[in-house]
Write a protein that holds these residues in place. Structure first.
Motif, PDB file in Angstrom:
ATOM      1  N   PHE A  99       0.836  -1.205   0.000  1.00 30.76           N
ATOM      2  CA  PHE A  99       0.000   0.000   0.000  1.00 30.76           C
ATOM      3  C   PHE A  99       0.869   1.252   0.000  1.00 30.76           C
ATOM      4  O   PHE A  99       1.913   1.288   0.652  1.00 30.76           O
ATOM      5  N   GLU A 100       0.372   2.259  -0.681  1.00 27.75           N
ATOM      6  CA  GLU A 100       0.943   3.595  -0.637  1.00 27.75           C
ATOM      7  C   GLU A 100      -0.105   4.506  -0.014  1.00 27.75           C
ATOM      8  O   GLU A 100      -1.308   4.287  -0.187  1.00 27.75           O
ATOM      9  N   CYS A 101       0.348   5.533   0.710  1.00 33.53           N
ATOM     10  CA  CYS A 101      -0.577   6.431   1.390  1.00 33.53           C
ATOM     11  C   CYS A 101      -0.052   7.853   1.327  1.00 33.53           C
ATOM     12  O   CYS A 101       1.140   8.077   1.530  1.00 33.53           O
ATOM     13  N   TYR A 102      -0.939   8.792   1.042  1.00 37.45           N
ATOM     14  CA  TYR A 102      -0.619  10.214   1.142  1.00 37.45           C
ATOM     15  C   TYR A 102      -1.221  10.661   2.471  1.00 37.45           C
ATOM     16  O   TYR A 102      -2.408  10.978   2.547  1.00 37.45           O
ATOM     17  N   ALA A 103      -0.427  10.686   3.514  1.00 39.30           N
ATOM     18  CA  ALA A 103      -0.918  10.988   4.859  1.00 39.30           C
ATOM     19  C   ALA A 103      -0.847  12.482   5.135  1.00 39.30           C
ATOM     20  O   ALA A 103       0.118  13.156   4.758  1.00 39.30           O
ATOM     21  N   SER A 104      -1.844  12.981   5.841  1.00 34.85           N
ATOM     22  CA  SER A 104      -1.764  14.367   6.306  1.00 34.85           C
ATOM     23  C   SER A 104      -0.616  14.472   7.302  1.00 34.85           C
ATOM     24  O   SER A 104      -0.128  13.462   7.829  1.00 34.85           O
TER      25      SER A 104
END
Length: 169
Positions: A126-131
């Motif tokens: 998984f890839e995530c663009y986290a705040s």
């Protein structure tokens, strides 16, 4: 209190938008300079109709049906939905937990549901663009930071974020 995780449907749009509004306005503000979120939050707080219908976006509800969390995954990149997809790479999408339900297993239940369903679909990582305020949560769920990332929202608006990856599902 028992929690249930279920896939969303189009009719969940208002409840999900209401939940995202509470989550994002309350929880994201401390991680950003004053005014930095004024233009982007209104766009981020709206439920994404395509995600709601995808079968890969979920809502966490209490026993009485109150939504306390939402989030999901896609094969499409959030910032480039028309680009070719890598069927082994999933993207974590539009997560939120009601502030009154933090640290009670809501986010972990969502991640686990995403992992189970994505693994069944052949996704391996998984890839995530986290705040900027969510990095610690994602690290607790097996993600590692790769570095800062400016996520384009719309009309040239960007929000500073963290690019994170979970190498194994």
């Amino acid at each position: 209190m028992p929690l249930a995780v279920r896939p969303t449907v189009a009719a969940d749009a208002e409840a999900v938008s209401d939940l995202l509004r509470v989550c994002y306005t309350t929880l994201m503000e401390p991680g950003y300079p004053p005014g930095a979120l004024d233009r982007v939050l209104p766009l981020m707080m709206r439920a994404n109709p395509a995600l709601l219908r995808s079968g890969r976006y979920y809502v966490v509800e209490t026993a009485d049906g109150t939504p306390v969390g939402c989030g999901g995954w896609s094969l499409e990149r959030p910032d480039a939905p028309n680009d070719p997809v890598d069927p082994t790479l999933g993207h974590i999408r539009h997560f939120g937990t009601h502030p009154d339900w933090l640290r009670r297993g809501v986010g972990a239940a969502l991640i686990e549901r995403c992992v189970v369903d994505a693994r069944a679909a052949g996704v391996q990582r998984f890839e995530c663009y986290a705040s900027l305020v969510a990095g610690e949560f994602y690290q607790s769920q097996g993600f590692r930071p790769l570095g800062p990332l400016d996520v384009r929202i719309a009309n040239g608006m960007v929000i500073p974020s963290l690019l994170m990856i979970r190498d194994r599902l």
